[in-house]
Motif scaffolding. Structure first.
Motif, PDB file in Angstrom:
ATOM      1  N   ARG A   1      -3.805   1.458  -8.477  1.00  0.00           N
ATOM      2  CA  ARG A   1      -4.734   0.323  -8.419  1.00  0.00           C
ATOM      3  C   ARG A   1      -4.618  -0.532  -9.681  1.00  0.00           C
ATOM      4  O   ARG A   1      -4.636  -1.764  -9.603  1.00  0.00           O
TER       5      ARG A   1
ATOM      6  N   LEU B   1      -3.919   5.284  -0.472  1.00  0.00           N
ATOM      7  CA  LEU B   1      -4.895   6.022   0.318  1.00  0.00           C
ATOM      8  C   LEU B   1      -4.326   7.387   0.646  1.00  0.00           C
ATOM      9  O   LEU B   1      -3.211   7.494   1.166  1.00  0.00           O
TER      10      LEU B   1
ATOM     11  N   SER C   1      -1.719  -2.482  -6.816  1.00  0.00           N
ATOM     12  CA  SER C   1      -1.541  -2.102  -5.422  1.00  0.00           C
ATOM     13  C   SER C   1      -2.675  -1.158  -5.030  1.00  0.00           C
ATOM     14  O   SER C   1      -3.719  -1.129  -5.685  1.00  0.00           O
ATOM     15  N   GLN C   2      -2.500  -0.395  -3.971  1.00  0.00           N
ATOM     16  CA  GLN C   2      -3.528   0.553  -3.549  1.00  0.00           C
ATOM     17  C   GLN C   2      -2.866   1.770  -2.925  1.00  0.00           C
ATOM     18  O   GLN C   2      -1.764   1.691  -2.389  1.00  0.00           O
TER      19      GLN C   2
ATOM     20  N   ALA D   1      -3.827   7.505  -7.753  1.00  0.00           N
ATOM     21  CA  ALA D   1      -4.388   6.341  -7.051  1.00  0.00           C
ATOM     22  C   ALA D   1      -4.983   5.340  -8.041  1.00  0.00           C
ATOM     23  O   ALA D   1      -4.853   4.118  -7.868  1.00  0.00           O
ATOM     24  N   GLU D   2      -5.630   5.834  -9.095  1.00  0.00           N
ATOM     25  CA  GLU D   2      -6.173   4.945 -10.126  1.00  0.00           C
ATOM     26  C   GLU D   2      -5.052   4.178 -10.822  1.00  0.00           C
ATOM     27  O   GLU D   2      -5.165   2.966 -11.070  1.00  0.00           O
TER      28      GLU D   2
ATOM     29  N   CYS E   1       0.835  -1.194   0.000  1.00  0.00           N
ATOM     30  CA  CYS E   1       0.000   0.000   0.000  1.00  0.00           C
ATOM     31  C   CYS E   1       0.872   1.246   0.000  1.00  0.00           C
ATOM     32  O   CYS E   1       2.021   1.222   0.466  1.00  0.00           O
TER      33      CYS E   1
ATOM     34  N   HIS F   1      -6.880   1.400   8.433  1.00  0.00           N
ATOM     35  CA  HIS F   1      -6.806   0.669   7.175  1.00  0.00           C
ATOM     36  C   HIS F   1      -5.789  -0.467   7.273  1.00  0.00           C
ATOM     37  O   HIS F   1      -6.056  -1.597   6.817  1.00  0.00           O
TER      38      HIS F   1
ATOM     39  N   GLU G   1      -6.441  -4.564   6.832  1.00  0.00           N
ATOM     40  CA  GLU G   1      -5.697  -5.393   5.885  1.00  0.00           C
ATOM     41  C   GLU G   1      -4.889  -6.490   6.570  1.00  0.00           C
ATOM     42  O   GLU G   1      -4.309  -7.344   5.897  1.00  0.00           O
TER      43      GLU G   1
END
Length: 373
Positions: free
Chosen positions: A330, A337, A334-335, A326-327, A306, A348, A352
């Motif tokens: 993803r 925040l 991955s991600q 962020a898009e 992350c 978060h 996870e």
């Protein structure tokens, strides 16, 4: 013409080194040359390969923090930290257990020596002895350089920015940053609320036998190493290797220049060395952290759990840019925040399964205490 600047920088470095050498010889004859010192930095590695880092400098005798009470005292200490005289070509002996190596400092006095650790070295911190062999080695104390080993017990690693991620710095404001760098002590600088507890939770991981390594990367100069190290210790923030930036003339150019691309190089080196570990990346929206972390996610597919980005207030356009980044992250598997505070990131991480839920309560409590100071 394309080769002119690199050649110019190399020549300028040689001239500068020659001037410093002549200057030291003259000051030695006059009896006013200060002794040399080895400044150890935190290294890192695995049981197969580790880096030992230090710098050889003239000792400017910066007064201890507890003896600097005034703005003038802070300014003098800052001046001494920045106006260093480095020692290129110094020979340093390194002893780790029953092994011994020798290394030579570069044009800016830095020693970076990659070595195979002794057999049986476990995860955690290990102390490596450094001894100056030449020049002017007589009377120079041996020092211990810490090396952070990451063995198979670690669950993941953490790489964090420092300015406006760990420490309230105001890097987007030129005057605030100058004041912070040059005229403040670690005792009066503040961490963001809850950072100590959140980073400790990440270090503990799921609460088994994990001892997850944490690395700090920054555009601050190596001259601030001791300053930042004292800050982390004072505020009980988990220690880790500090990966900073060389300021001044080098064969590659004059720094600081534009951008923060040097962070990418250091992050790549960490992920390349600790190739068995996934990572969590932490930064802020005030600089280029999100862009750099997007690059890392794409270059190391499957390695980044992350990306946490602390939102710097007052930048609506930046918020739109972060949403697009962020898009991309993803899409790369991955991600990311963008969070307002450490509690949001901790919740978060607990969802996870990277930290324990009881650690979230610690983060919340520390955040409230820090905010009330």
């Amino acid at each position: 013409m394309a080769d002119f600047l690199p050649r110019f920088y190399r020549l300028a470095v040689r001239v500068d080194a020659h001037y410093d050498a002549l200057s030291r010889k003259l000051r030695q004859k006059l009896g006013i040359a200060p002794p040399l010192r080895i400044l150890p930095y935190r290294g890192y590695g695995t049981p197969e390969r580790a880096v030992i880092k230090a710098r050889v400098l003239e000792d400017r005798h910066v007064r201890p923090p507890q003896e600097r009470y005034t703005l003038v005292g802070s300014a003098v200490a800052s001046y001494k930290r920045y106006m260093t005289r480095e020692v290129p070509g110094a020979h340093v002996a390194v002893r780790w257990g029953d092994k011994r190596w020798e290394g030579t400092t570069d044009e800016e006095g830095f020693l970076e020596l990659w070595v195979p650790p002794p057999d049986g070295v476990r995860s955690g911190w290990h102390m490596v002895e450094l001894e100056l062999l030449s020049p002017d080695a007589e009377g120079v104390s041996r020092v211990a350089a810490p090396v952070r080993m990451a063995g198979p017990g670690a669950e993941f690693g953490v790489i964090s920015d420092i300015d406006d991620t760990v420490i309230v710095t105001g890097v987007t404001d030129v005057l605030k940053r100058a004041w912070t760098l040059f005229l403040t002590e670690h005792r009066v600088r503040l961490p963001f609320p809850g950072v100590d507890a959140f980073y400790a939770a990440l270090q503990h991981g799921r609460g088994t036998s994990a001892d997850n390594p944490i690395f700090y990367v920054s555009s601050s100069p190596w001259n601030l190493y001791e300053h930042l190290d004292e800050f982390l210790s004072l505020h009980k923030i988990p220690t880790g290797p500090l990966l900073l930036r060389d300021w001044g003339l080098s064969s590659q150019g004059f720094a600081p220049g534009g951008g923060h691309g040097h962070k990418l190089e250091k992050i790549r080196a960490v992920l390349g060395t600790l190739s068995h570990l996934p990572f969590i990346l932490i930064g802020d929206s005030g600089q280029e952290d999100a862009e750099h972390y997007r690059t890392i996610v794409c270059e190391f597919p499957g390695r980044i759990h992350c990306v946490y980005i602390r939102k710097v207030p007052g930048h609506q356009r930046r918020a739109e840019e972060l949403a697009l980044i962020a898009e991309d992250i993803r899409a790369a598997g991955s991600q990311m925040l963008a969070v307002d505070d450490t509690t949001e990131a901790a919740r978060h991480a607990a969802r996870e399964g990277w930290i324990q839920w009881r650690e979230v309560r610690e983060v919340e409590a520390h955040r409230r205490e820090d905010a009330e100071r």
